[in-house]
Scaffold this active site. Structure first.
Site, PDB file in Angstrom:
ATOM      1  N   HIS A   1       0.065   4.805   1.329  1.00 21.87           N
ATOM      2  CA  HIS A   1      -0.983   3.820   1.586  1.00 21.87           C
ATOM      3  C   HIS A   1      -1.186   3.044   0.291  1.00 21.87           C
ATOM      4  O   HIS A   1      -0.848   3.533  -0.793  1.00 21.87           O
ATOM      5  CB  HIS A   1      -2.271   4.566   1.983  1.00 21.87           C
ATOM      6  CG  HIS A   1      -3.342   3.688   2.515  1.00 21.87           C
ATOM      7  ND1 HIS A   1      -4.202   2.993   1.698  1.00 21.87           N
ATOM      8  CD2 HIS A   1      -3.699   3.389   3.788  1.00 21.87           C
ATOM      9  CE1 HIS A   1      -5.054   2.307   2.441  1.00 21.87           C
ATOM     10  NE2 HIS A   1      -4.770   2.527   3.716  1.00 21.87           N
ATOM     11  N   TYR A   2      -1.754   1.860   0.367  1.00 21.93           N
ATOM     12  CA  TYR A   2      -1.968   1.086  -0.854  1.00 21.93           C
ATOM     13  C   TYR A   2      -3.063   1.669  -1.741  1.00 21.93           C
ATOM     14  O   TYR A   2      -3.160   1.335  -2.918  1.00 21.93           O
ATOM     15  CB  TYR A   2      -2.273  -0.384  -0.534  1.00 21.93           C
ATOM     16  CG  TYR A   2      -3.582  -0.618   0.181  1.00 21.93           C
ATOM     17  CD1 TYR A   2      -4.779  -0.747  -0.531  1.00 21.93           C
ATOM     18  CD2 TYR A   2      -3.626  -0.711   1.571  1.00 21.93           C
ATOM     19  CE1 TYR A   2      -5.976  -0.954   0.128  1.00 21.93           C
ATOM     20  CE2 TYR A   2      -4.825  -0.926   2.236  1.00 21.93           C
ATOM     21  CZ  TYR A   2      -5.990  -1.044   1.514  1.00 21.93           C
ATOM     22  OH  TYR A   2      -7.180  -1.249   2.168  1.00 21.93           O
TER      23      TYR A   2
END
Length: 181
Positions: free
Chosen positions: A128-129
């Site tokens: 995920h970012y």
């Protein structure tokens, strides 16, 4: 074990230095935990081969630290490229966590992300970012509750797998002493 989007991916890497533009990844470790920080799976620690000119360009601290740990010798004898290490780590993660669901977990993790973005972009994009950076909690504890900062001592081996377990234990410590959970 089936994939679970609540699982957390912990990563640590050893590099030849701190500049992702000139330095290289030499060791990668991954651990998957559940949301309560219980270890579920541990990837084999992989060492990336780097040529002598890269190793000889390391500063004194890195040469000393990675020399004493035996990592430099492992790098010289490794036959794995960055692409091969990336591929193997992705295959491991695909067994445990769906792509794009786990934040990148560790200590000073944005440094690892910078190196991954340059040298192992497919692995970097699997996360995920968001980041779950334990060093953020350390900085907050220093400012908000400094009396607890002496209660946790990391081993500080500068070996990727040991450093991951240090980070997990440190987060457990802050969960109890900073958040009282």
């Amino acid at each position: 074990m089936a994939q679970d989007s609540n699982n957390l991916i912990w990563i640590d890497m050893e590099m030849t230095g701190l500049n992702p533009g000139t330095d290289r990844i030499i060791e990668v470790a991954l651990v998957v935990t559940d949301a309560q920080l219980n270890t579920l799976a541990e990837a084999p620690v992989l060492v990336v081969h780097q040529p002598d000119d890269i190793l000889n360009g390391m500063d004194k601290w890195n040469q000393s630290t990675h020399g004493k740990s035996g990592l430099i010798d492992k790098v010289k004898t490794s036959i794995l490229s960055e692409a091969e290490v990336e591929s193997r780590m992705l295959a491991f993660l695909e067994l445990h966590v769906p792509a794009g669901t786990s934040p990148m977990c560790g200590n000073s993790i944005c440094q690892d992300r910078r190196f991954l973005a340059r040298s192992m972009p497919k692995l970097e994009s699997y996360f995920h970012y968001r980041n779950l950076d334990v060093s953020t909690l350390k900085e907050l504890a220093k400012r908000w509750k400094p009396e607890i900062t002496q209660g946790f001592n990391k081993q500080g081996k500068h070996e990727a797998l040991a450093d991951i377990y240090d980070s997990i234990e440190e987060l457990k410590y802050y969960r109890q002493h900073l958040f009282n959970i």
